[in-house]
Each structure stands twice: as structure tokens, then as C-alpha cells.
Design an enzyme around this catalytic site. Sequence first.
Site, short mmCIF file in Angstrom:
data_model
loop_
_atom_site.label_atom_id
_atom_site.label_comp_id
_atom_site.label_asym_id
_atom_site.label_seq_id
_atom_site.Cartn_x
_atom_site.Cartn_y
_atom_site.Cartn_z
N CYS A 61 0.92 -1.04 0.17
CA CYS A 61 -0.10 0.26 0.08
C CYS A 61 0.73 1.29 0.06
CB CYS A 61 -0.95 -0.21 1.21
SG CYS A 61 -1.88 1.44 1.35
N CYS A 138 -6.14 -1.74 7.32
CA CYS A 138 -5.46 -0.74 7.87
C CYS A 138 -5.58 -0.15 9.02
CB CYS A 138 -6.31 0.57 7.01
SG CYS A 138 -5.53 2.02 6.91
N GLN A 238 -9.72 18.80 10.42
CA GLN A 238 -8.68 18.41 10.69
C GLN A 238 -8.53 16.66 10.73
OE1 GLN A 238 -6.04 20.39 10.94
NE2 GLN A 238 -6.96 22.43 11.24
N CYS A 359 -0.02 23.43 7.42
CA CYS A 359 0.25 22.09 7.03
C CYS A 359 1.51 22.25 5.84
CB CYS A 359 -1.08 21.72 6.32
SG CYS A 359 -1.62 22.66 4.96
C1 LIG Z 1 -6.20 24.33 6.45
S1 LIG Z 1 -8.05 24.68 6.43
C2 LIG Z 1 -8.32 25.44 7.92
C3 LIG Z 1 -9.61 25.43 8.08
C4 LIG Z 1 -9.93 25.69 9.89
N1 LIG Z 1 -9.10 26.59 10.38
C5 LIG Z 1 -9.91 24.24 10.62
O1 LIG Z 1 -8.94 24.15 11.57
O2 LIG Z 1 -10.72 23.46 10.36
C6 LIG Z 1 -7.81 26.34 5.25
C7 LIG Z 1 -9.43 26.90 5.08
O3 LIG Z 1 -8.89 28.04 4.30
C8 LIG Z 1 -10.00 28.22 3.37
N2 LIG Z 1 -9.46 29.02 2.07
C9 LIG Z 1 -8.74 28.54 1.31
N3 LIG Z 1 -8.40 29.82 0.34
C10 LIG Z 1 -9.05 30.82 0.84
C11 LIG Z 1 -9.03 32.06 0.56
N4 LIG Z 1 -8.36 32.72 -0.58
N5 LIG Z 1 -9.53 33.08 1.23
C12 LIG Z 1 -10.17 32.59 2.45
N6 LIG Z 1 -10.22 31.32 2.84
C13 LIG Z 1 -9.61 30.23 2.05
C14 LIG Z 1 -10.50 26.89 2.99
O4 LIG Z 1 -11.82 26.75 2.71
C15 LIG Z 1 -10.17 26.27 4.45
O5 LIG Z 1 -11.28 26.25 4.90
#
Ligand SMILES: C[S@@+](CC[C@H](N)C(=O)[O-])C[C@H]1O[C@@H](n2cnc3c(N)ncnc32)[C@H](O)[C@@H]1O
Length: 402
Positions: A61, A138, A238, A359
Site C-alpha cells: 500500500c 488498515c 482536521q 500544513c
Molecule cells: C487548512 S484549512 C483550515 C480551516 C480551519 N481553520 C480548521 O482548522 O478547520 C484552510 C481553510 O482556508 C480556506 N481558504 C482557502 N483559500 C482561501 C482564501 N483565498 N480566502 C479565504 N479562505 C480560504 C479553506 O476553505 C479552508 O477552510
Amino acid sequence: MKLTIERIGHLGDGVAQGPDGSVFVPGVLPGEEVEVDGSVVRIVTPSVDRKKPPCVHARTCGGCLMQHASDAFVEGWKTGIVRGALAGQGLEAAFRPTVTSPPQSRRRATLAARKTKGGALVGFHARGSDVIIPVPNCQLLHPDLVATFPALEALVRIGGSRSTEVDLTVTRSLAGPDVAVQGGKEIDAQMRLELARLAESHGIARLTWGGEVIALRTAPMQRFGAALVSPPPGAFLQATAEGEAALLAGVREAVGGAKRIVDLFAGCGTFSLPLSEQAEVLAVEGEAAMTAALEKGWRNAQGLKRVTVETRDLFRRPMEPDELKGVDAVVIDPPRAGAEAQVACLAASKVPVIAAVSCNPVTFARDARVLVAAGWKIDWVQVVDQFRWSSHVELVARLSRQ
Ligand SMILES: C[S@@+](CC[C@H](N)C(=O)[O-])C[C@H]1O[C@@H](n2cnc3c(N)ncnc32)[C@H](O)[C@@H]1O
């Protein structure tokens, strides 16, 4: 060819010097002497960090890359990736101990599937290949996700094809599995009926086919602090509950006693909602369906301070320093691309504290350099390994204005 592995690259392959330059070898560890013959790798001298992979599928895998390494090795390797990214920007930081999610804790995963002559194949791709490996034992996925495999196979038998692959995104929710299918056959009345029946008989909370909700038995709720939220299909979450808890603990500590918080890239409220137990929060997010879900979750919860939501593209229209006046702390958790435009505005603002979740160590370090150049300090960084056995790195950090 005999090789000695020098280090592990950031994608998980061992790097050795061959006669014609660098050679990349999978499934090895630094210091190991190996013999490579085509795709066959024989370990001649194993590392002390080598261990027996806990999963029976590990050899075939491609879902996990580092099951042959001790947890201590993986921790050091991932911390090294973050340190290296910071050093590349001329930065250094104090690191807190890594928090690693346990085995069998992934609550969201995208599996590959294909219809076969006799039924359906559901699993992860073999490494660097489009061959699908079934993974009934898994060790990465939460058992509730593994338990959905019979339902997923039944779905693929109805709406998959033998010529193209189907992507199945499965999320564990309080109401049962939330399943989103992409790449399946075009839906007709008969198929709609069969899929709805299948969702009912297998206890799927919500079934989405090519973006269209086919069955909604029960809203697929997630708990964020005191609030219950029903995220839109495919919304970000997450990767593990344990990873989320560790990130939230880091964010809480970073913002301290802040009373006015702005949560940027807020998603469905992972941080905004728990933080609203102590502070008024402005949650800013690009996807309208996610801000709507967050707001609904807040309205239905008891005992929280005010949460205001704003749907806004923070790449094109970052929050300006003027809009951040009087804010005690900012939480920022951008996608992999980072938050270049937003960070330039934060650097010029008077906000005293930032809790940064990322991330992608490379864009985190790039953005941190802008803040440090504007007089900020990285107080600490913590790796939160919720992508166990993979090369993904997640982190939380505190930055404060000097
Ligand atoms: C890594 S996730 C984090 C979400 C949240 N903080 C969590 O922990 O669940 C990044 C977030 O950024 C949003 N996002 C991506 N591009 C964006 C943009 N240009 N402006 C605003 N939000 C955006 C995505 O929809 C997503 O919800």
C-alpha cells in the site's frame, strides 16, 4: 548496486550517493547499507530505528511511507523538516515536544475505487502507481472508516465503472459516515433510488454524488467545543480528533486571555467556536457554505460569546491593518499556499499575538520571515503529527510583536 543511505528526503525516500549522482530509495533509513536491484531493495545493515511495520498492507500500500521507522525517528525527521524550512529563511525557533496522533485515528480519508468484473475494489493506490490495494486491516484509519468498506464497495458496484476510477471521501461524523463520491457514473432515476436505499441500509449519514446530495438521513455533525456543526460536503476537517485537540490546545495557549480574536481561514469553526467560550471572535473564511455552517452551529449553541462570520477571499482581499485595530490575537490557518498577502497586512498591524497553524513548513517559514522582518518573534513551534507515517507535516506556532 550497494548504497549507504545518507538522509531521508522531505517526501520520505532515502537519499544516497550513487555512481551518477543522488539515488532515491524507498523504505530505508539513514545509515543503512542497502543493495538495490531495480525496484528490489535489500537491507544489508538495518538501522536501530528500523521496526516491523504494524500494518500487514505496508509492503504494497502507498498510503503510508514510514511504518518501518520508530516513532522517535519520525518525530526527529519531521521536526528537522520544519527547522530546515525556517533555516532556509534565516530563522530559528524553540520547538515544543511533538504530539503524534495514535494509530487508527484518521477520521477523514479519500480512497480510490474501481468496479471489477466480479464486484468492486476499494483501497489506496500502491506507491507511484494507479493499482488499487484493498486495505481491510488498515492501521491508519479509524475503525469506523474501515467499517464503511462494505458500503463503499456496494456504492461502487452501483455507480462505478471498470474504465475510470472513483474517489470516495469518507468522514467520520457523530451521526455516522459522511460519504462524498467523485468520478462516478452520471446519476439517473434508478441509480438515485438504489443509492438512497444503500445509504439507508448501511447507515450512511449523508451521501453526496458528484457534489449533489443524494441521501441525508441525519446531519453529519461535528463537535467544535460547545457547538455542533454540520459541515458542507467535502469541507475541510482536521485529519484526526487528537490532532485537532493538540492544535486547539496550542492555539488556546498562544492567544492567552485575549478577549477579541480574529480567526483567519476559519473553515467551519474548529478554532473559532471553542475560542468563543472566552472571547468575541470574527471568523473569516473563503467558502460561503462553511461560514454558514459555522454561524448556524454558533446560533444553536449555549453560553458562547459573540461570533461574527465573514465570507471573504483573503488572498485577494486580506484583512487590512485598520480592520484589525483593537484585536488582541489573530489565529491564522491557511491552505498549503500560505497567506502571503494576509501576512503582509498582519506585519503592518498592531495585533500583539498570532497563533499560526500550518500544513506546509515551507510557506509557514516564508510567511514567518515577513513577520520577523517587521519586528515579530517566533516564541515557539510545535509539530502536531496528525498525518502519522506520511511525509505531511502540521504545526502550530506562537508569534508575538516585540
Ligand atoms: C487548512 S484549512 C483550515 C480551516 C480551519 N481553520 C480548521 O482548522 O478547520 C484552510 C481553510 O482556508 C480556506 N481558504 C482557502 N483559500 C482561501 C482564501 N483565498 N480566502 C479565504 N479562505 C480560504 C479553506 O476553505 C479552508 O477552510
